[in-house]
Design a protein around this motif. Structure first.
Motif, short mmCIF file in Angstrom:
data_model
loop_
_atom_site.label_atom_id
_atom_site.label_comp_id
_atom_site.label_asym_id
_atom_site.label_seq_id
_atom_site.Cartn_x
_atom_site.Cartn_y
_atom_site.Cartn_z
N GLN A 200 0.83 -1.21 0.00
CA GLN A 200 0.00 0.00 0.00
C GLN A 200 0.86 1.26 0.00
O GLN A 200 0.53 2.26 -0.65
CB GLN A 200 -0.92 0.02 1.22
N THR A 316 -4.50 8.72 6.83
CA THR A 316 -5.60 7.86 7.28
C THR A 316 -5.37 6.39 6.99
O THR A 316 -6.07 5.53 7.52
CB THR A 316 -6.93 8.30 6.62
N ASN A 317 -4.38 6.07 6.15
CA ASN A 317 -4.15 4.68 5.80
C ASN A 317 -2.77 4.18 6.22
O ASN A 317 -2.26 3.20 5.68
CB ASN A 317 -4.33 4.49 4.29
N VAL A 379 -7.61 -0.71 -1.04
CA VAL A 379 -7.18 -0.35 0.32
C VAL A 379 -8.34 0.23 1.13
O VAL A 379 -8.72 -0.31 2.16
CB VAL A 379 -6.00 0.64 0.30
N VAL A 380 -8.92 1.31 0.65
CA VAL A 380 -9.95 2.01 1.43
C VAL A 380 -11.20 1.15 1.60
O VAL A 380 -11.66 0.92 2.72
CB VAL A 380 -10.31 3.36 0.77
N ASN A 383 -10.55 -1.92 3.76
CA ASN A 383 -10.49 -1.61 5.20
C ASN A 383 -11.87 -1.33 5.77
O ASN A 383 -12.17 -1.67 6.92
CB ASN A 383 -9.58 -0.40 5.44
#
Length: 386
Positions: A200, A316-317, A379-380, A383
Motif C-alpha cells: 500500500q 488515514t491509511n 485499500v480504502v 479496510n
C-alpha cells in the motif's frame, strides 16, 4: 483561526520560497559565483535530493520527541543552513548548505500534516492541512516574484537572507503558538520504517510521483510555451506565473474542502482526472494568446487541489506510521517534480513545440487517477469492509 495552523503556514511560506525562488534567480547566482547555468542547476537537484533523504530519516530519528520540538528543530536547521547558503563564501559551502537546507522540507510537512489534522475540528482535517499548504501557495503567488525581483535588481544573497529569517520567524511562531502534544508512546523507528514494507505504501508513492508529475511536466516549460507557442512578450511571463500562483492558492483551499466532503481518495481521483482534461485543453489552445491567461489560473487551481487529499490518504491509511507516511509523501512529490520535468523534456528534445510536455502531463495525471482508483478499491474499501 487556530494560531498553530498559522505557524505551520509560516513554515510553508518559508519552504515554498526557498524551493521555488531558486528557479527565478539561477542565472544571477551562476554569474555571482562564477558557475555556468548547468552547473548552478545542481543547486536545484541537491535541494530535491535533500528533501528525499531528509523526509524519512529525520522523521524516523526524531520519533521519540514531541511534534512541537521536532518542528522547532526542523526550522532551526532551515534557518541556519539557508543563512549559510546566503553567505556562502565558496562553491563547496554553497552546494553543501543547499543540500542540508532541503533536509527539513519533507519532514516539516510530514509532521505538520499530522499536527494540523490533530488541531482541526472533526471532519475538517483536510482543510486544516490545506491551511498549512496555503503558506506555500502564498510563496508562489507573492514571495517568489518578490524574491526574484530582489535577486535580479540587488543580490540573490539578500533574497536568501530574508528566507532564512522567515525560518526564524516560523521558529518563534511555533514556540509561542503550537500546543505541546504528547509524544506517541507507540512510536519507534522500526514501526515507522515498517510502513514501507507494505505494498500500500509503494502504491501511494506511485500515485503521488506519477500523478503529480503531470503538474511538473506542464509548469517546468510554461515560460517558453507562453513566449514561443502563445507568442506573448517575455515581460508577460511574470504575470502568467502570478496567475498560476493565485490558481494554486484557490485550488489548495478547494482541495481541502473537497477531501472533507467526498473523501480524500475520491477527491484525488477527481483532481487527477480534471488535471488531465485541463492539460488537454492547454495543449490545443496554447497557440491562442488570449487563452494563456485563464488557462494559467485554471490549470494551477486544478493541479494544486490534489495536495491535501493526498496527504489525508497517507495519514488515514498508515496507522501507527502517519508522520513517516506523510513525510514520505513529500519525498514522492519531489520525485514527481523531477520525473515530470525529465519526461516533459523528451518531446522537446525531438523537436516538438513547448506545448507537447502538456501531453506528457495528461498521461501522468491519467495514470495518477487510475492508481488512486486502485487505492480506493483495494485499500480504502477493503479496510471499510473489515
Amino acid at each position: 483561526m487556530n494560531k498553530g495552523l498559522i505557524a505551520l503556514a509560516c513554515g510553508g511560506l518559508a519552504i515554498g520560497m526557498t524551493e521555488f525562488t531558486m528557479m527565478g534567480i539561477l542565472p544571477d547566482i551562476a554569474k555571482d559565483v562564477g558557475m555556468t547555468i548547468p552547473e548552478a542547476s545542481n543547486l536545484i537537484a541537491l535541494y530535491a535530493l535533500g528533501v528525499v533523504v531528509g523526509a524519512p530519516t529525520l522523521v524516523a530519528f526524531t520519533s521519540k520527541y514531541s511534534p512541537k520540538h521536532i518542528l522547532l528543530f526542523l526550522m532551526l536547521l532551515f534557518f541556519v543552513f539557508n543563512g549559510l547558503f546566503a553567505f556562502a563564501p565558496d562553491r563547496f559551502t554553497l552546494l553543501v548548505s543547499r543540500f542540508v537546507a532541503g533536509l527539513p522540507h519533507g519532514a516539516f510537512f510530514g509532521v505538520g500534516s499530522v499536527v494540523a489534522a490533530r488541531l482541526a475540528k472533526p471532519g475538517k482535517e483536510a482543510q486544516a492541512i490545506a491551511m498549512m499548504f496555503t503558506g506555500m501557495t502564498i510563496a508562489n503567488l507573492a514571495g517568489v516574484p518578490l524574491g526574484t525581483y530582489i535577486g535580479h535588481h540587488y543580490t540573490w544573497r539578500i533574497t536568501y537572507g530574508v528566507i532564512s529569517l522567515l525560518g526564524l520567524l516560523t521558529f518563534v511562531a511555533i514556540w509561542l503558538w503550537m500546543p505541546n502534544f504528547e509524544v506517541n508512546k507507540n512510536n519507534n523507528i522500526r514501526k515507522q520504517i515498517s510502513y514501507f514494507t507494505t505494498w500500500q505504501a509503494w502504491l501511494m508513492v506511485a500515485v503521488i510521483a506519477i500523478g503529480t508529475g503531470g503538474l511538473f511536466a506542464w509548469i517546468s516549460y510554461i515560460a517558453p510555451m507562453v513566449t514561443e507557442v502563445s507568442k506573448l512578450p517575455a515581460d508577460r511571463v511574470p504575470f502568467i506565473m502570478v496567475l498560476v500562483g493565485f490558481g494554486m492558492f484557490v485550488g489548495n483551499i478547494l482541495g481541502g474542502k473537497l477531501a472533507d466532503t467526498i473523501s480524500p481518495s475520491k477527491a484525488a481521483i477527481s483532481s487527477f482526472s480534471a488535471m488531465a482534461i485541463c492539460l488537454v485543453v492547454v495543449f490545443f489552445t496554447a497557440d491562442i494568446p488570449s487563452f494563456a491567461y485563464p488557462m494559467a489560473f485554471i490549470t494551477g487551481m486544478i493541479s494544486f487541489s490534489i495536495g491535501s487529499p493526498l496527504q489525508m490518504m497517507l495519514i488515514t491509511n498508515a496507522k501507527g506510521a502517519e508522520t513517516f507516511a506523510a513525510a514520505g509523501g513529500q519525498a514522492s512529490f519531489n520525485i514527481g517534480n523531477s520525473l515530470g520535468a525529465y519526461l516533459g523534456a523528451i518531446p522537446i528534445a525531438y523537436g516538438y513545440a513547448y506545448n507537447y510536455p502538456s501531453l506528457i502531463g495528461v498521461v501522468m495525471a491519467t495514470f495518477g487517477a487510475i492508481l488512486a482508483y486502485v487505492f480506493l478499491v483495494k485499500v480504502v474499501y477493503k479496510n471499510m469492509n473489515r
